[in-house]
Design an enzyme around this catalytic site. Structure first.
Site, PDB file in Angstrom:
ATOM      1  N   ASN A  59     -99.305 -25.321  55.006  1.00 32.42           N
ATOM      2  CA  ASN A  59     -98.432 -24.238  54.392  1.00 32.42           C
ATOM      3  C   ASN A  59     -96.933 -23.239  55.521  1.00 32.42           C
ATOM      4  O   ASN A  59     -97.036 -23.126  54.436  1.00 32.42           O
ATOM      5  CB  ASN A  59     -99.517 -22.768  55.126  1.00 32.42           C
ATOM      6  CG  ASN A  59    -100.339 -22.757  53.714  1.00 32.42           C
ATOM      7  OD1 ASN A  59    -100.890 -23.476  52.565  1.00 32.42           O
ATOM      8  ND2 ASN A  59    -102.126 -21.479  54.753  1.00 32.42           N
ATOM      9  N   LYS A  61     -93.044 -23.936  56.092  1.00 35.10           N
ATOM     10  CA  LYS A  61     -91.787 -24.760  55.019  1.00 35.10           C
ATOM     11  C   LYS A  61     -91.573 -26.077  55.538  1.00 35.10           C
ATOM     12  O   LYS A  61     -91.538 -26.282  56.916  1.00 35.10           O
ATOM     13  CB  LYS A  61     -90.928 -24.068  54.845  1.00 35.10           C
ATOM     14  CG  LYS A  61     -89.154 -24.855  54.710  1.00 35.10           C
ATOM     15  CD  LYS A  61     -88.593 -23.239  54.243  1.00 35.10           C
ATOM     16  CE  LYS A  61     -86.804 -23.733  55.134  1.00 35.10           C
ATOM     17  NZ  LYS A  61     -86.422 -24.469  53.733  1.00 35.10           N
ATOM     18  N   LYS A  63     -91.919 -29.939  53.059  1.00 37.77           N
ATOM     19  CA  LYS A  63     -92.045 -29.902  52.877  1.00 37.77           C
ATOM     20  C   LYS A  63     -91.407 -31.206  51.625  1.00 37.77           C
ATOM     21  O   LYS A  63     -90.842 -32.085  51.798  1.00 37.77           O
ATOM     22  CB  LYS A  63     -93.292 -30.065  51.940  1.00 37.77           C
ATOM     23  CG  LYS A  63     -94.503 -29.467  52.841  1.00 37.77           C
ATOM     24  CD  LYS A  63     -95.911 -28.799  52.253  1.00 37.77           C
ATOM     25  CE  LYS A  63     -95.488 -27.363  51.198  1.00 37.77           C
ATOM     26  NZ  LYS A  63     -95.235 -25.787  51.923  1.00 37.77           N
ATOM     27  N   THR A  64     -91.319 -30.576  51.359  1.00 41.32           N
ATOM     28  CA  THR A  64     -90.054 -30.855  50.062  1.00 41.32           C
ATOM     29  C   THR A  64     -88.471 -31.004  51.134  1.00 41.32           C
ATOM     30  O   THR A  64     -88.103 -32.263  50.780  1.00 41.32           O
ATOM     31  CB  THR A  64     -89.674 -29.506  48.897  1.00 41.32           C
ATOM     32  OG1 THR A  64     -90.543 -29.582  48.429  1.00 41.32           O
ATOM     33  CG2 THR A  64     -88.487 -30.444  47.896  1.00 41.32           C
ATOM     34  N   THR A  65     -87.712 -30.818  51.640  1.00 41.16           N
ATOM     35  CA  THR A  65     -86.907 -30.731  52.487  1.00 41.16           C
ATOM     36  C   THR A  65     -87.085 -32.320  53.733  1.00 41.16           C
ATOM     37  O   THR A  65     -86.486 -32.810  52.773  1.00 41.16           O
ATOM     38  CB  THR A  65     -86.929 -29.883  53.263  1.00 41.16           C
ATOM     39  OG1 THR A  65     -86.917 -28.422  52.656  1.00 41.16           O
ATOM     40  CG2 THR A  65     -85.534 -30.323  54.135  1.00 41.16           C
ATOM     41  N   ARG A  73     -82.469 -40.655  53.177  1.00 39.95           N
ATOM     42  CA  ARG A  73     -81.936 -42.339  53.879  1.00 39.95           C
ATOM     43  C   ARG A  73     -81.733 -43.249  52.708  1.00 39.95           C
ATOM     44  O   ARG A  73     -81.421 -44.596  52.776  1.00 39.95           O
ATOM     45  CB  ARG A  73     -82.718 -42.665  55.123  1.00 39.95           C
ATOM     46  CG  ARG A  73     -83.119 -41.109  56.102  1.00 39.95           C
ATOM     47  CD  ARG A  73     -84.083 -41.483  56.513  1.00 39.95           C
ATOM     48  NE  ARG A  73     -83.755 -40.343  58.035  1.00 39.95           N
ATOM     49  CZ  ARG A  73     -85.189 -39.796  58.894  1.00 39.95           C
ATOM     50  NH1 ARG A  73     -86.096 -40.588  58.407  1.00 39.95           N
ATOM     51  NH2 ARG A  73     -84.260 -39.789  60.049  1.00 39.95           N
ATOM     52  N   PHE A 115     -96.309 -21.953  37.558  1.00 41.96           N
ATOM     53  CA  PHE A 115     -97.702 -22.271  36.719  1.00 41.96           C
ATOM     54  C   PHE A 115     -97.834 -21.063  36.770  1.00 41.96           C
ATOM     55  O   PHE A 115     -97.701 -19.689  36.207  1.00 41.96           O
ATOM     56  CB  PHE A 115     -98.357 -23.051  37.620  1.00 41.96           C
ATOM     57  CG  PHE A 115     -98.284 -24.708  37.756  1.00 41.96           C
ATOM     58  CD1 PHE A 115     -97.785 -25.379  36.546  1.00 41.96           C
ATOM     59  CD2 PHE A 115     -98.452 -25.403  39.245  1.00 41.96           C
ATOM     60  CE1 PHE A 115     -97.638 -26.939  37.235  1.00 41.96           C
ATOM     61  CE2 PHE A 115     -98.267 -26.541  38.815  1.00 41.96           C
ATOM     62  CZ  PHE A 115     -98.140 -27.534  37.539  1.00 41.96           C
ATOM     63  N   TRP A 117    -100.125 -18.533  36.856  1.00 44.49           N
ATOM     64  CA  TRP A 117     -98.720 -16.790  37.327  1.00 44.49           C
ATOM     65  C   TRP A 117     -97.958 -16.635  36.114  1.00 44.49           C
ATOM     66  O   TRP A 117     -97.156 -15.321  35.849  1.00 44.49           O
ATOM     67  CB  TRP A 117     -98.959 -16.573  38.617  1.00 44.49           C
ATOM     68  CG  TRP A 117     -97.746 -17.608  38.702  1.00 44.49           C
ATOM     69  CD1 TRP A 117     -96.448 -17.012  39.301  1.00 44.49           C
ATOM     70  CD2 TRP A 117     -98.619 -18.322  40.108  1.00 44.49           C
ATOM     71  NE1 TRP A 117     -96.208 -18.366  40.142  1.00 44.49           N
ATOM     72  CE2 TRP A 117     -97.101 -19.159  39.936  1.00 44.49           C
ATOM     73  CE3 TRP A 117     -99.484 -19.177  40.177  1.00 44.49           C
ATOM     74  CZ2 TRP A 117     -96.472 -20.186  41.396  1.00 44.49           C
ATOM     75  CZ3 TRP A 117     -99.194 -20.756  40.670  1.00 44.49           C
ATOM     76  CH2 TRP A 117     -98.526 -20.696  41.136  1.00 44.49           C
ATOM     77  N   GLU A 152     -94.453 -32.015  44.068  1.00 44.05           N
ATOM     78  CA  GLU A 152     -95.667 -30.266  44.554  1.00 44.05           C
ATOM     79  C   GLU A 152     -96.435 -30.918  43.467  1.00 44.05           C
ATOM     80  O   GLU A 152     -97.518 -30.222  42.632  1.00 44.05           O
ATOM     81  CB  GLU A 152     -94.727 -29.510  43.188  1.00 44.05           C
ATOM     82  CG  GLU A 152     -93.538 -28.815  44.241  1.00 44.05           C
ATOM     83  CD  GLU A 152     -93.681 -27.911  45.346  1.00 44.05           C
ATOM     84  OE1 GLU A 152     -95.018 -27.739  46.736  1.00 44.05           O
ATOM     85  OE2 GLU A 152     -92.744 -27.586  46.072  1.00 44.05           O
TER      86      GLU A 152
HETATM   87  P1  ATP Z   1     -88.437 -26.378  51.478  1.00 42.47           P
HETATM   88  O1  ATP Z   1     -88.462 -26.534  50.207  1.00 42.47           O
HETATM   89  O2  ATP Z   1     -88.374 -25.854  51.845  1.00 42.47           O
HETATM   90  O3  ATP Z   1     -89.167 -27.534  52.085  1.00 42.47           O
HETATM   91  P2  ATP Z   1     -91.803 -27.172  51.014  1.00 42.47           P
HETATM   92  O4  ATP Z   1     -91.515 -27.631  49.533  1.00 42.47           O
HETATM   93  O5  ATP Z   1     -92.835 -26.925  52.182  1.00 42.47           O
HETATM   94  O6  ATP Z   1     -90.170 -25.768  51.165  1.00 42.47           O
HETATM   95  P3  ATP Z   1     -93.209 -25.202  48.652  1.00 42.47           P
HETATM   96  O7  ATP Z   1     -95.026 -24.747  49.521  1.00 42.47           O
HETATM   97  O8  ATP Z   1     -92.745 -25.986  47.723  1.00 42.47           O
HETATM   98  O9  ATP Z   1     -93.090 -25.120  50.749  1.00 42.47           O
HETATM   99  O10 ATP Z   1     -92.594 -23.123  48.544  1.00 42.47           O
HETATM  100  C1  ATP Z   1     -90.800 -23.746  48.464  1.00 42.47           C
HETATM  101  C2  ATP Z   1     -90.891 -21.992  48.241  1.00 42.47           C
HETATM  102  O11 ATP Z   1     -91.210 -21.195  49.061  1.00 42.47           O
HETATM  103  C3  ATP Z   1     -88.946 -22.198  49.849  1.00 42.47           C
HETATM  104  O12 ATP Z   1     -88.263 -21.500  49.358  1.00 42.47           O
HETATM  105  C4  ATP Z   1     -89.929 -22.183  51.281  1.00 42.47           C
HETATM  106  O13 ATP Z   1     -88.962 -20.976  52.040  1.00 42.47           O
HETATM  107  C5  ATP Z   1     -90.960 -20.674  50.676  1.00 42.47           C
HETATM  108  N1  ATP Z   1     -92.463 -20.869  51.617  1.00 42.47           N
HETATM  109  C6  ATP Z   1     -92.306 -21.680  51.850  1.00 42.47           C
HETATM  110  N2  ATP Z   1     -93.667 -21.506  53.341  1.00 42.47           N
HETATM  111  C7  ATP Z   1     -93.593 -20.448  52.857  1.00 42.47           C
HETATM  112  C8  ATP Z   1     -94.505 -19.243  53.483  1.00 42.47           C
HETATM  113  N3  ATP Z   1     -94.926 -19.953  54.378  1.00 42.47           N
HETATM  114  N4  ATP Z   1     -93.971 -17.980  53.557  1.00 42.47           N
HETATM  115  C9  ATP Z   1     -92.994 -17.663  52.268  1.00 42.47           C
HETATM  116  N5  ATP Z   1     -92.469 -18.427  52.008  1.00 42.47           N
HETATM  117  C10 ATP Z   1     -92.798 -19.621  51.930  1.00 42.47           C
HETATM  118 MG    MG Z   2     -92.276 -27.307  48.537  1.00 44.01          MG
END
Ligand code: ATP
Ligand code: MG
Length: 221
Positions: A59, A61, A63-65, A73, A115, A117, A152
């Protein structure tokens, strides 16, 4: 190639600061020499060329970054890379702009639309997820691509838009030397069991949650 510092970076030395200062110089040198030998031994046994199945979930932040960091790399090494985005994210525009500079090396496909919603049309979501999966599978099978990022996809699996068994069967078609990253919250247990490298991002604080700060350029997209 792995270096000595690869292992030492994530291992706490088996000696504390207080201990170190109480040891004589000669003892300290011997202790460190021994430690170096142990690490060299471990490194000599490690192999460095296995294509990995990597999962970023949880949960928090990042994962994508973190996946994009590996894309960067890989590009730096001159590898061919493919990204398939299963859900359209806020991050798309900036990455797209920079990725355009690697057009010969990088394939980028944003296949999602947001999705249920948002669309309130489950059938359409399933269709989109399936199209993204077919595209992803093309890259997974293609040995020219050293790294494939399915961004995702875990969410599509969690919502049942794509069957886990089907995804797992697809992973088996990956050439042995290629890496595959699957991101998204709620990665299914079967995927975690199959993966080689799994990281769960833990939410401690998020500026949106505690302070109501919305997504910012450079940080979120
Ligand atoms: P990022 O793309 O920043 O690495 P992520 O891939 O880990 O994030 P996702 O589930 O894909 O997270 O959500 C994408 C977006 O939701 C990002 O803009 C991120 O900042 C935001 N986000 C992630 N976690 C949370 C949280 N716990 N509460 C609110 N917003 C969140
Ligand atoms: Mg993501």
């Amino acid at each position: 190639m792995k270096t000595d510092s690869d292992l030492s970076a994530n291992e706490t030395p088996d000696i504390s600061g207080a201990e170190a200062s109480s040891l004589g110089a000669e003892q300290y040198r011997k202790k460190m020499q021994r430690r170096k030998e142990v690490q060299e031994e471990r490194l000599s046994q490690a192999s460095s060329d296995k294509g990995l199945i990597i999962v970023h979930t949880g949960n928090g932040k990042g994962k994508t970054t973190a996946a994009l960091g590996m894309v960067l790399r890989s590009l730096g090494h001159g590898y061919q890379v493919a990204i398939v985005q299963f859900i359209k994210g806020a991050w798309e525009p900036a990455e797209k702009a920079i990725f355009g500079r690697f057009s010969g090396q990088l394939e980028f496909h944003a296949m999602g639309e947001g999705f249920t919603w948002e669309t309130q049309d489950r059938e359409r979501d399933i269709e989109k997820a399936r199209a993204a999966w077919s595209k992803g599978l093309e890259f997974i099978r293609n040995p020219d691509y050293k790294l494939v990022l399915l961004d995702e996809i875990n969410v599509a699996l969690k919502l049942g838009y794509l069957r886990v068994e089907e995804a797992l069967a697809g992973l088996e078609q990956k050439p042995p030397q290629s890496h595959l990253i699957l991101t998204g919250r709620g990665a299914p247990a079967e995927l975690i069991a199959r993966a080689d490298l799994v990281t769960e991002m833990t939410l401690i604080k998020h500026p949106l949650r505690e302070q109501g700060i919305k997504a910012q350029p450079g940080i979120e997209y």
